[in-house]
Design a protein around this motif. Sequence first.
Motif, PDB file in Angstrom:
ATOM      1  N   PHE A 195       5.628   7.100  68.687  1.00 37.95           N
ATOM      2  CA  PHE A 195       4.471   8.211  68.722  1.00 37.95           C
ATOM      3  C   PHE A 195       3.429   7.858  69.719  1.00 37.95           C
ATOM      4  O   PHE A 195       2.102   8.353  69.329  1.00 37.95           O
ATOM      5  CB  PHE A 195       4.159   8.452  67.137  1.00 37.95           C
ATOM      6  N   ASP A 196       3.394   6.691  70.407  1.00 37.52           N
ATOM      7  CA  ASP A 196       2.221   6.295  70.977  1.00 37.52           C
ATOM      8  C   ASP A 196       1.001   5.973  70.264  1.00 37.52           C
ATOM      9  O   ASP A 196      -0.110   6.119  70.916  1.00 37.52           O
ATOM     10  CB  ASP A 196       2.075   7.148  72.459  1.00 37.52           C
ATOM     11  N   MET A 197       1.253   5.389  69.183  1.00 43.06           N
ATOM     12  CA  MET A 197       0.106   4.799  68.286  1.00 43.06           C
ATOM     13  C   MET A 197       0.346   3.398  68.031  1.00 43.06           C
ATOM     14  O   MET A 197       1.469   2.764  67.886  1.00 43.06           O
ATOM     15  CB  MET A 197       0.471   5.527  67.077  1.00 43.06           C
ATOM     16  N   SER A 198      -0.663   2.830  67.769  1.00 42.42           N
ATOM     17  CA  SER A 198      -0.677   1.509  67.022  1.00 42.42           C
ATOM     18  C   SER A 198       0.021   1.558  65.575  1.00 42.42           C
ATOM     19  O   SER A 198      -0.184   2.667  65.115  1.00 42.42           O
ATOM     20  CB  SER A 198      -1.949   0.738  67.091  1.00 42.42           C
ATOM     21  N   LEU A 199       0.330   0.408  65.122  1.00 43.71           N
ATOM     22  CA  LEU A 199       0.661   0.491  63.503  1.00 43.71           C
ATOM     23  C   LEU A 199      -0.586   0.782  62.717  1.00 43.71           C
ATOM     24  O   LEU A 199      -0.308   1.662  61.716  1.00 43.71           O
ATOM     25  CB  LEU A 199       1.210  -1.061  63.393  1.00 43.71           C
ATOM     26  N   SER A 200      -1.556   0.320  63.139  1.00 38.03           N
ATOM     27  CA  SER A 200      -2.825   0.751  62.248  1.00 38.03           C
ATOM     28  C   SER A 200      -3.159   2.205  62.129  1.00 38.03           C
ATOM     29  O   SER A 200      -3.546   2.894  61.214  1.00 38.03           O
ATOM     30  CB  SER A 200      -4.127  -0.045  62.703  1.00 38.03           C
ATOM     31  N   GLU A 201      -3.120   2.856  63.393  1.00 33.43           N
ATOM     32  CA  GLU A 201      -3.134   4.400  63.490  1.00 33.43           C
ATOM     33  C   GLU A 201      -2.009   5.153  62.782  1.00 33.43           C
ATOM     34  O   GLU A 201      -2.566   6.019  62.052  1.00 33.43           O
ATOM     35  CB  GLU A 201      -3.034   4.885  65.059  1.00 33.43           C
ATOM     36  N   PHE A 202      -1.007   4.392  63.037  1.00 35.69           N
ATOM     37  CA  PHE A 202       0.433   5.223  62.156  1.00 35.69           C
ATOM     38  C   PHE A 202       0.060   5.286  60.749  1.00 35.69           C
ATOM     39  O   PHE A 202       0.369   6.072  59.911  1.00 35.69           O
ATOM     40  CB  PHE A 202       1.542   4.640  62.614  1.00 35.69           C
ATOM     41  N   LEU A 203      -0.536   3.717  60.179  1.00 36.56           N
ATOM     42  CA  LEU A 203      -0.765   3.833  58.681  1.00 36.56           C
ATOM     43  C   LEU A 203      -1.782   4.297  58.028  1.00 36.56           C
ATOM     44  O   LEU A 203      -2.110   4.459  56.853  1.00 36.56           O
ATOM     45  CB  LEU A 203      -0.454   2.231  58.508  1.00 36.56           C
ATOM     46  N   GLU A 204      -2.569   4.908  58.947  1.00 38.32           N
ATOM     47  CA  GLU A 204      -4.177   5.374  58.576  1.00 38.32           C
ATOM     48  C   GLU A 204      -3.760   6.554  57.540  1.00 38.32           C
ATOM     49  O   GLU A 204      -3.030   7.473  57.734  1.00 38.32           O
ATOM     50  CB  GLU A 204      -5.064   5.990  59.796  1.00 38.32           C
ATOM     51  N   GLY A 205      -4.601   6.286  56.384  1.00 35.53           N
ATOM     52  CA  GLY A 205      -4.411   7.385  55.126  1.00 35.53           C
ATOM     53  C   GLY A 205      -3.143   7.231  54.319  1.00 35.53           C
ATOM     54  O   GLY A 205      -3.205   8.018  53.286  1.00 35.53           O
ATOM     55  N   ILE A 206      -2.395   6.286  54.584  1.00 30.04           N
ATOM     56  CA  ILE A 206      -1.186   6.088  53.825  1.00 30.04           C
ATOM     57  C   ILE A 206      -1.500   5.274  52.371  1.00 30.04           C
ATOM     58  O   ILE A 206      -2.057   4.074  52.904  1.00 30.04           O
ATOM     59  CB  ILE A 206       0.040   5.479  54.280  1.00 30.04           C
TER      60      ILE A 206
END
Length: 71
Positions: free
Chosen positions: A60-71
Amino acid sequence: MTKMTRKAIGARIRFLREQNGLTQVTFANMVNVERAYLSKIESGERNPSIDMLERIAGGFDMSLSEFLEGI
């Protein structure tokens, strides 16, 4: 990882995949994983490794921290 966390991660993947207009087959090919495995991650049935989550986030062209944000 708890069942609730697995379901939240799966929902995040599904949301982002659909938002980007990608089928499970297309996205699975992008991140080099079997479609059936991706389906089980999305439904919260499988416990993906950090490495797998990093590959998915990269799809998704995201960092892992961006992906996990809000989870």
